[in-house]
Design an enzyme around this catalytic site. Structure first.
Site, PDB file in Angstrom:
ATOM      1  N   TYR A 129       0.842  -1.208   0.000  1.00 23.76           N
ATOM      2  CA  TYR A 129       0.000   0.000   0.000  1.00 23.76           C
ATOM      3  C   TYR A 129       0.876   1.256   0.000  1.00 23.76           C
ATOM      4  O   TYR A 129       0.745   2.119  -0.864  1.00 23.76           O
ATOM      5  CB  TYR A 129      -0.899  -0.030   1.231  1.00 23.76           C
ATOM      6  CG  TYR A 129      -1.887   1.106   1.317  1.00 23.76           C
ATOM      7  CD1 TYR A 129      -3.030   1.127   0.514  1.00 23.76           C
ATOM      8  CD2 TYR A 129      -1.699   2.161   2.220  1.00 23.76           C
ATOM      9  CE1 TYR A 129      -3.954   2.168   0.617  1.00 23.76           C
ATOM     10  CE2 TYR A 129      -2.617   3.192   2.322  1.00 23.76           C
ATOM     11  CZ  TYR A 129      -3.748   3.194   1.522  1.00 23.76           C
ATOM     12  OH  TYR A 129      -4.653   4.228   1.621  1.00 23.76           O
ATOM     13  N   THR A 142      -1.014   7.051  18.143  1.00 24.87           N
ATOM     14  CA  THR A 142      -2.004   8.095  17.847  1.00 24.87           C
ATOM     15  C   THR A 142      -2.391   8.109  16.361  1.00 24.87           C
ATOM     16  O   THR A 142      -1.618   7.686  15.494  1.00 24.87           O
ATOM     17  CB  THR A 142      -1.477   9.503  18.199  1.00 24.87           C
ATOM     18  OG1 THR A 142      -0.388   9.827  17.309  1.00 24.87           O
ATOM     19  CG2 THR A 142      -1.026   9.588  19.644  1.00 24.87           C
TER      20      THR A 142
HETATM   21  P1  NAD Z   1     -12.641   1.794   0.226  1.00 28.38           P
HETATM   22  O1  NAD Z   1     -11.954   0.492   0.332  1.00 28.38           O
HETATM   23  O2  NAD Z   1     -13.998   1.931   0.852  1.00 28.38           O
HETATM   24  O3  NAD Z   1     -12.780   2.258  -1.280  1.00 28.38           O
HETATM   25  C1  NAD Z   1     -11.911   1.873  -2.305  1.00 28.38           C
HETATM   26  C2  NAD Z   1     -12.748   1.562  -3.526  1.00 28.38           C
HETATM   27  O4  NAD Z   1     -11.852   1.186  -4.601  1.00 28.38           O
HETATM   28  C3  NAD Z   1     -13.682   0.373  -3.305  1.00 28.38           C
HETATM   29  O5  NAD Z   1     -14.960   0.680  -3.788  1.00 28.38           O
HETATM   30  C4  NAD Z   1     -13.029  -0.747  -4.105  1.00 28.38           C
HETATM   31  O6  NAD Z   1     -13.960  -1.726  -4.539  1.00 28.38           O
HETATM   32  C5  NAD Z   1     -12.377   0.028  -5.231  1.00 28.38           C
HETATM   33  N1  NAD Z   1     -11.266  -0.676  -5.869  1.00 28.38           N
HETATM   34  C6  NAD Z   1     -10.236  -1.324  -5.259  1.00 28.38           C
HETATM   35  N2  NAD Z   1      -9.406  -1.833  -6.183  1.00 28.38           N
HETATM   36  C7  NAD Z   1      -9.917  -1.490  -7.400  1.00 28.38           C
HETATM   37  C8  NAD Z   1      -9.519  -1.738  -8.742  1.00 28.38           C
HETATM   38  N3  NAD Z   1      -8.409  -2.429  -9.031  1.00 28.38           N
HETATM   39  N4  NAD Z   1     -10.299  -1.255  -9.748  1.00 28.38           N
HETATM   40  C9  NAD Z   1     -11.434  -0.558  -9.468  1.00 28.38           C
HETATM   41  N5  NAD Z   1     -11.856  -0.303  -8.218  1.00 28.38           N
HETATM   42  C10 NAD Z   1     -11.103  -0.763  -7.200  1.00 28.38           C
HETATM   43  O7  NAD Z   1     -11.639   2.878   0.839  1.00 28.38           O
HETATM   44  P2  NAD Z   1     -11.820   4.448   1.059  1.00 28.38           P
HETATM   45  O8  NAD Z   1     -11.574   4.707   2.490  1.00 28.38           O
HETATM   46  O9  NAD Z   1     -13.038   4.957   0.421  1.00 28.38           O
HETATM   47  O10 NAD Z   1     -10.547   4.997   0.285  1.00 28.38           O
HETATM   48  C11 NAD Z   1     -10.638   5.615  -0.994  1.00 28.38           C
HETATM   49  C12 NAD Z   1      -9.274   6.109  -1.427  1.00 28.38           C
HETATM   50  O11 NAD Z   1      -8.784   7.073  -0.488  1.00 28.38           O
HETATM   51  C13 NAD Z   1      -8.224   5.008  -1.526  1.00 28.38           C
HETATM   52  O12 NAD Z   1      -7.410   5.248  -2.639  1.00 28.38           O
HETATM   53  C14 NAD Z   1      -7.449   5.175  -0.249  1.00 28.38           C
HETATM   54  O13 NAD Z   1      -6.123   4.716  -0.397  1.00 28.38           O
HETATM   55  C15 NAD Z   1      -7.517   6.672  -0.024  1.00 28.38           C
HETATM   56  N6  NAD Z   1      -7.343   6.992   1.401  1.00 28.38           N
HETATM   57  C16 NAD Z   1      -8.340   6.764   2.289  1.00 28.38           C
HETATM   58  C17 NAD Z   1      -8.140   7.061   3.625  1.00 28.38           C
HETATM   59  C18 NAD Z   1      -9.192   6.832   4.660  1.00 28.38           C
HETATM   60  O14 NAD Z   1      -8.903   7.006   5.840  1.00 28.38           O
HETATM   61  N7  NAD Z   1     -10.419   6.521   4.333  1.00 28.38           N
HETATM   62  C19 NAD Z   1      -6.898   7.566   4.053  1.00 28.38           C
HETATM   63  C20 NAD Z   1      -5.900   7.759   3.111  1.00 28.38           C
HETATM   64  C21 NAD Z   1      -6.137   7.488   1.771  1.00 28.38           C
END
Ligand code: NAD
Ligand code: UDP
Ligand code: UDP
Length: 324
Positions: A147, A212
């Site tokens: 990741y 944290t």
């Molecule tokens: P999530 O897992 O709910 O959403 C990710 C989405 O991407 C899912 O719907 C999944 O089915 C889809 N996905 C995964 N692999 C895929 C692929 N190969 N092709 C098409 N779709 C694919 O997670 P989230 O919390 O909504 O995160 C969304 C984005 O934000 C991610 O890129 C994540 O790395 C980033 N992010 C989130 C957070 C957080 O705290 N929520 C923090 C840092 C970064």
């Protein structure tokens, strides 16, 4: 209302993506949501599918995608450690091949493209709070590396497409974000603690609970992402987007217990390998450049998230969500 645009949201059926699609539609745009439903679910966008301005496509971003859009938000990637470590090779492919394909699409269309990067690029940071200029402390060969390094390589690709092909890029470094529509089995700390508390099961703290994190409510995060997309072309980021309120996992557990009125006990389990000790965003750049600041205190955001999970766990839908 602003001029209506065609906007692609990859990972649009996930937690953050579904809120982003909803907000962009409410602003009058047409939204194409692309998702392979690995961690996301059609249920997250079920309320949007009857809107003619919304289109849902099942597609894996590691394969090329040919569409016509004005803007791309690239969110596709599992975000919970449990999920991204389930098939780590696919996680790296999603970040790296996914970024190449979406950048290729943006290049062909001359579209603006925003990358959902992460505070994980800082690893287990020895600068605190984390500023964008900090290069990070990341293990390249550990269980979190698929990741962390995948997201770091995606940032590299974004900046190389910007330097080499003059693409209009925006890189957001998102810190821990929580809210309704997180998957109940997502494995991340906020959803775990709330689901455990509502079921009166033990609250699982990994390690001694003194590590944290800083938690941002989803609505604030979405405002930040859209503000970044709307900046002028010189603004590329990376820009930290998160809530600087920093809490230990013990404090979070106690707050969840208080707000749910749960009888759950706290159980201490081993700390996962390479679990970052501390994390807090320095958001001065976001404040200056975007005029953005998070508005929702943890207590208020947790209240809304608890209400969501309470409704979900007592309805039939939890079965559907868990089975997707
Ligand atoms: P999530 O897992 O709910 O959403 C990710 C989405 O991407 C899912 O719907 C999944 O089915 C889809 N996905 C995964 N692999 C895929 C692929 N190969 N092709 C098409 N779709 C694919 O997670 P989230 O919390 O909504 O995160 C969304 C984005 O934000 C991610 O890129 C994540 O790395 C980033 N992010 C989130 C957070 C957080 O705290 N929520 C923090 C840092 C970064
Ligand atoms: N690509 C895509 N949709 C497009 C254009 C490109 O999915 O509309 C993919 C394509 O698979 C390509 C990648 O994006 O391999 C990178 O595109 P780029 O133009 O940078 O490189 P090249 O086509 O030369 O490999
Ligand atoms: N964590 C915990 N109990 C859980 C899930 C997570 O104590 O049931 C801890 C985890 O070890 C980490 C913090 O909570 O220190 C945040 O974990 P999460 O998986 O939500 O996000 P990340 O580690 O990616 O920031």
């Amino acid at each position: 209302m602003q001029h209506s645009k065609q906007i692609l949201v990859t990972g649009g059926a996930g937690f953050l993506g579904s809120f982003l699609c909803e907000r962009l539609l409410a602003q009058g745009h047409e939204v194409i949501c692309v998702d392979n439903f690995f961690t996301g679910s059609r249920w997250n966008v079920a309320h949007l599918v009857s809107n003619p301005a919304f289109e849902l496509i099942r597609h894996d971003v590691t394969f090329p995608l040919y569409l016509e859009v004005d803007e791309i938000y690239n969110l596709a990637c599992p975000a919970s450690p449990v999920h991204y470590q389930h098939d780590p090779v696919q996680t790296t492919k999603t970040s790296v091949h996914g970024a190449i394909n979406m950048l290729g699409l943006a290049k062909r269309l001359k579209a603006k493209i925003l990358q959902a990067s992460t505070s994980e690029v800082y690893g287990s940071p020895d600068m605190h709070p984390q500023q964008e200029g900090y290069w990070g402390n990341v293990n390249p060969i550990g269980p979190r590396s698929c990741y962390d390094e995948g997201k770091r390589c995606a940032e590299t690709l974004f900046f190389d497409y910007w330097r080499q092909h003059a693409l209009r890029i925006k890189v957001a470094r998102i810190f821990n974000t929580y809210g309704p529509r997180m998957h109940p089995d997502d494995g991340r700390v906020v959803s775990n603690f709330i689901v455990q508390a509502l079921r009166n099961q033990s609250i699982t703290i990994y390690g001694d609970g003194t590590q944290t994190r800083s938690f941002c409510y989803v609505d604030d995060l979405i405002t930040g992402l859209i503000s970044l997309m709307e900046t002028s072309d010189e603004v590329t980021g990376p820009i930290n987007i998160g809530n600087p309120g920093e809490f230990t996992m013990l404090e979070l557990a106690e707050l969840v217990l208080e707000l749910t009125g749960s009888r759950s006990k706290i159980e201490f389990l081993p700390l996962p390998i390479d679990d970052p000790r501390q994390r807090q965003p320095d958001i001065s750049v976001a404040k200056d450049v975007l005029g953005w600041t998070p508005r929702t205190p943890l207590r208020e955001g947790l209240g809304k998230t608890i209400a969501y999970f309470d409704g979900l766990l007592s309805s039939n839908r939890s079965g559907h969500v868990a089975a997707e």
